[in-house]
Design a protein around this motif. Structure first.
Motif, short mmCIF file in Angstrom:
data_model
loop_
_atom_site.label_atom_id
_atom_site.label_comp_id
_atom_site.label_asym_id
_atom_site.label_seq_id
_atom_site.Cartn_x
_atom_site.Cartn_y
_atom_site.Cartn_z
N ASP A 174 5.44 4.49 5.26
CA ASP A 174 6.38 3.61 5.89
C ASP A 174 6.06 2.39 5.00
N HIS A 175 5.49 1.76 3.99
CA HIS A 175 5.63 0.69 3.21
C HIS A 175 6.18 1.41 1.97
N HIS B 78 1.18 -1.09 0.12
CA HIS B 78 -0.18 -0.10 0.22
C HIS B 78 1.37 1.25 -0.13
N HIS C 275 1.38 3.95 2.08
CA HIS C 275 1.65 4.65 3.30
C HIS C 275 3.12 4.76 3.22
N HIS D 196 -7.46 -2.20 5.88
CA HIS D 196 -6.81 -0.49 6.14
C HIS D 196 -6.95 0.68 5.68
N ASP E 129 -0.11 -4.03 6.33
CA ASP E 129 -1.10 -3.44 7.68
C ASP E 129 -1.86 -3.43 7.41
ZN LIG Z 1 -0.53 1.31 6.88
#
Ligand SMILES: [Zn+2]
Length: 251
Positions: free
Chosen positions: A66-67, A62, A64, A140, A161
């Motif tokens: 942090d990914h 995804h 976000h 998510h 997530d």
């Molecule tokens: Zn996430």
């Protein structure tokens, strides 16, 4: 034939921690290197385990940061390589991945699409190099895919997530190993449909009948002993916490 090997590059939840970058996993088999997620700081540590230009394909669960944010850094590395730009490699991600990655550096989308061949993920199965990769939507706030990666009969599921979801149980059904996020600890203030507690991760693993559970996306402020204790009360199989540098393989 050498079995698939999975190296945890980054397992810190939501932002990098002192001991680990954010989410990133290196899957290797038959000389092919597939990276799933490229969170903050992961491109640096990834180079301990793979040559900078030795990555063959990338999947993003995804968008976000942090990914995925280090795909922007990897764009810079491939665009401005010492002897000219590197050829495009496949990037499988949610719709909008190219625009998201271009946005990190204020690049034109056409610059980014010259370095990466973007493929929209949809629920189902695709062959990526020697791997059979099955993905499905998980729970998510933005479009997010969990994965099952199979090679020569060894199956590894990755939750990405997610809040509680039967989709994760289906993806992980009878797999040898589940890399499952455990961002939360039990408590009254956890937002629903966002992340799993360690207990919920263990419940999903138990329902799916996985052979081994490795908890990941570990948020730096959580007490890791509590994370393990919550999960071990529910899941009776082999259980451990991810750490950067952990190598997982059959047997
Ligand atoms: Zn996430």
């Amino acid at each position: 034939m050498a079995p698939m090997r999975v190296t945890v590059i980054g397992c810190a939840g939501s932002f990098p921690g002192p001991e680990s970058p954010a989410s990133c996993y290196l899957f290797e088999a038959e000389g092919f290197r597939l990276v799933i997620d490229l969170g903050n700081g992961s491109l640096g540590v990834l180079q301990r385990y793979a040559e900078l230009y030795g990555i063959d394909a990338i999947c993003l669960s995804h968008l976000h940061a942090d990914h995925c944010v280090d795909l922007g850094a990897y764009f810079v590395a491939r665009q401005y390589a010492a002897h000219g730009p590197k050829p495009a490699i496949p990037v499988h991600g949610p719709r909008g991945t190219a625009e998201r990655i271009a946005g990190f550096g204020g690049e034109d989308v056409t610059s980014v699409t010259a370095r990466f061949a973007f493929h929209d993920l949809d629920p189902g199965t695709v062959e990526i190099g020697p791997f059979r990769v099955t993905c499905d939507h998980v729970n998510h706030p933005v479009e997010t895919f969990g994965f099952r990666v199979e090679h020569e009969g060894w199956q590894v599921a990755y939750s990405a997530d997610t809040g509680e979801t039967d989709a994760l149980v289906r993806l992980a059904r009878d797999t040898d190993l589940l890399l499952c996020e455990a961002s939360f600890l039990d408590g009254p203030d956890n937002s629903p449909n966002l992340h799993l507690t360690a207990r919920q991760a263990a419940e999903h693993a138990a329902r799916a009948g996985v052979g081994q559970l490795v908890l990941t996306h570990l948020v730096p402020w959580n007490d890791q002993d509590c994370t393990l204790a919550e999960a071990s009360a529910i899941y009776g199989g082999p259980l451990s916490l991810a750490r950067s540098g952990l190598v997982l393989s059959p047997g």
